[in-house]
Design an enzyme around this catalytic site. Sequence first.
Site, PDB file in Angstrom:
ATOM      1  N   ASP A   1       0.848  -1.189   0.000  1.00  0.00           N
ATOM      2  CA  ASP A   1       0.000   0.000   0.000  1.00  0.00           C
ATOM      3  C   ASP A   1       0.884   1.240   0.000  1.00  0.00           C
ATOM      4  OD1 ASP A   1      -2.420   1.424   0.084  1.00  0.00           O
ATOM      5  OD2 ASP A   1      -2.336   1.587   2.260  1.00  0.00           O
TER       6      ASP A   1
ATOM      7  N   TYR B   1       1.218   5.672  -0.341  1.00  0.00           N
ATOM      8  CA  TYR B   1       0.698   6.845   0.387  1.00  0.00           C
ATOM      9  C   TYR B   1       0.976   8.037  -0.521  1.00  0.00           C
ATOM     10  CZ  TYR B   1       0.173   9.712   4.719  1.00  0.00           C
ATOM     11  OH  TYR B   1      -0.222  10.589   5.707  1.00  0.00           O
TER      12      TYR B   1
ATOM     13  N   HIS C   1      -4.054  14.019   0.615  1.00  0.00           N
ATOM     14  CA  HIS C   1      -4.354  13.138   1.747  1.00  0.00           C
ATOM     15  C   HIS C   1      -3.241  13.202   2.794  1.00  0.00           C
ATOM     16  CE1 HIS C   1      -5.558   9.677   4.104  1.00  0.00           C
ATOM     17  NE2 HIS C   1      -4.410   9.079   3.851  1.00  0.00           N
TER      18      HIS C   1
ATOM     19  N   ARG D   1       0.045  16.106  13.184  1.00  0.00           N
ATOM     20  CA  ARG D   1       1.382  16.636  13.441  1.00  0.00           C
ATOM     21  C   ARG D   1       1.350  18.161  13.399  1.00  0.00           C
ATOM     22  NH1 ARG D   1       2.472  12.202  10.213  1.00  0.00           N
ATOM     23  NH2 ARG D   1       2.606  13.498   8.353  1.00  0.00           N
TER      24      ARG D   1
ATOM     25  N   GLU E   1      -9.195   4.006  -2.826  1.00  0.00           N
ATOM     26  CA  GLU E   1      -7.933   3.768  -3.517  1.00  0.00           C
ATOM     27  C   GLU E   1      -8.177   3.041  -4.840  1.00  0.00           C
ATOM     28  OE1 GLU E   1      -4.737   2.222  -1.160  1.00  0.00           O
ATOM     29  OE2 GLU E   1      -5.520   3.030   0.722  1.00  0.00           O
TER      30      GLU E   1
ATOM     31  N   GLN F   1      -4.943   2.202  14.851  1.00  0.00           N
ATOM     32  CA  GLN F   1      -3.744   2.609  14.115  1.00  0.00           C
ATOM     33  C   GLN F   1      -2.980   3.705  14.851  1.00  0.00           C
ATOM     34  OE1 GLN F   1      -4.519   3.741  10.061  1.00  0.00           O
ATOM     35  NE2 GLN F   1      -2.430   4.391   9.679  1.00  0.00           N
TER      36      GLN F   1
ATOM     37  N   TYR G   1       0.988   2.738  15.621  1.00  0.00           N
ATOM     38  CA  TYR G   1       1.808   2.933  14.415  1.00  0.00           C
ATOM     39  C   TYR G   1       3.217   3.459  14.683  1.00  0.00           C
ATOM     40  CZ  TYR G   1       1.467   8.069  13.952  1.00  0.00           C
ATOM     41  OH  TYR G   1       1.578   9.425  14.123  1.00  0.00           O
TER      42      TYR G   1
ATOM     43  N   LYS H   1      -4.933  -1.895   9.959  1.00  0.00           N
ATOM     44  CA  LYS H   1      -5.119  -1.983   8.517  1.00  0.00           C
ATOM     45  C   LYS H   1      -5.283  -3.413   8.002  1.00  0.00           C
ATOM     46  CE  LYS H   1      -4.350   1.240   6.089  1.00  0.00           C
ATOM     47  NZ  LYS H   1      -5.253   2.254   5.516  1.00  0.00           N
TER      48      LYS H   1
END
Length: 406
Positions: free
Chosen positions: A117, A119, A124, A133, A192, A231, A235, A244
Amino acid sequence: MIIEIPENSDFSIHNIPFGIFSTQDRSPRVGVAIGEQILDLAALAEFDVFEFNTALLEKDTLNDFISLGKEITTKVRRKIQYWLKDDNSVLAGKPELFVKQSETQMHMPVSIGDYTDFYSSMEHATNVGKMFRDPENALLPNWKHIPVGYHGRASSIIVSGQPIHRPKGQTMPNGVESPIFGPTKRLDFELEMGFICGKDTELGESVPTKDAEDYIFGLVLFNDWSARDIQKWEYVPLGPFLGKNFASSISPWVVTLEALEPFKIKGPKQEPKVLPYLQYKGEKNYDIHLEVGIQPEKGEETTVCFSNFKHMYWNMSQQLAHHTVNGCNINVGDMMASGTISGQEENSFGSMLELSWGGTKPIPLKDGTERKFIEDGDTITMRGYAQNGDIRVGFGEVTTKVLPAK
C-alpha cells in the site's frame, strides 16, 4: 453489435475487463464483462478460436491467463471487440456463451501473493499531517522524494460483496492512563485504486519507469479499510499493523491498462526534482472519476465523496520503479494500492477521517442521521469510471457491509 450495451455502461466495447465468475451450472472460470452480460471465455474456447492452452480459462483465478503476457492477453481483448461488432462472428447466434451478470457470483479475480500500500496523494498526506502533526509542516521531509509505502496483508483482501466484521484491538482514548481493548470506534474506508502485476521479476532485478507499464496488467477499485483509533496507538515506530490488516475490499473486474490508454493525463508537477530512477517521460496519470457512498442498514445511499485518480502525486510507474529499485522481486498477481485518493475540495477527500476532519464535522446522510466514522450495518460502495467523448470505461463497484464485531 452482437449484444445490446446500455448507454453509459461501465462495460462498453472499449473496456473488455477480465474476471472470475460462476453460476449454478458453471464452475468458476474466466469471463469478460460486456454491458449487463458476461462472455464465458471457457465456453468460447471450445470453438477453437484461441492460440494458447485454453485449459487455463477454466481456472478459478486470472493468474495463469495474465502470465501468458500482454502480447496474447491484448490480442484476446481485441479479438473479442472485433467479434462483438461482427454480426457473422463466432459469437453470433450463440446465446449460451453469454450469462447475465445478475445471475452470477463474482470471485477474487487473482491469487494475491503480496500486497503493498502506497501513500501517494499529497492532499491526503497533507490533511493527515495537519491533523496529527504540525499544520505548518504537514508533509514529512521524505514525502516528496520517495513514494512512501508499506507491506500490507494479502490474505485479508476480499472481493466486493463479502461483508466484514468490525475489528477489535488496543486503543488509547484521550484522558486514560493505559490502553483499553475492544471494537474500533473509528472504522473508516480509504478510497484507492489497486494495480495487479502482470510479469514476474527475479530477485535483484529492478523495473525502470520506462518499462513499468509492461509489468502492470490492470486496475481495480480498492477500499483499504482502516481502524483509525487502533492505528493511532500502534503505528509508532513501525507503522500500520492491526489498524489496517483486518480487511481490504476490491472490485471483481480487472480493467486492463490498454483500456485506460485514452484517459492518460499529465500528473502534478513534482518539486523538488526527483532522483533519476524516479524520472519518467510522457503522461502517466489517469483521469478516472471516483465516488463513495454510505448506505445505512435500512436507509438510502448518500454519496459522501467525489474524487479522481488524476490527483496522485506519485504515479504507478514511479511506485513500481521505487518498489523494485532495491532488487525486490514481484510476481504475477501481486497487488499494489495507490493510497487514499483525495482532491483539494472538501467533498473530494477519500476517507471519513478527512471528510469529518477527525470526527469534528459530522457528515449528514439522506435519512437524517450523521456519520463521523462508519457504523455497524453501513454498506460502503465505491464506483469509478473514465470518460473521453463517447469512450467510457468503468470499474463497476466495490461494495462491503460492516457487521458487528465477533
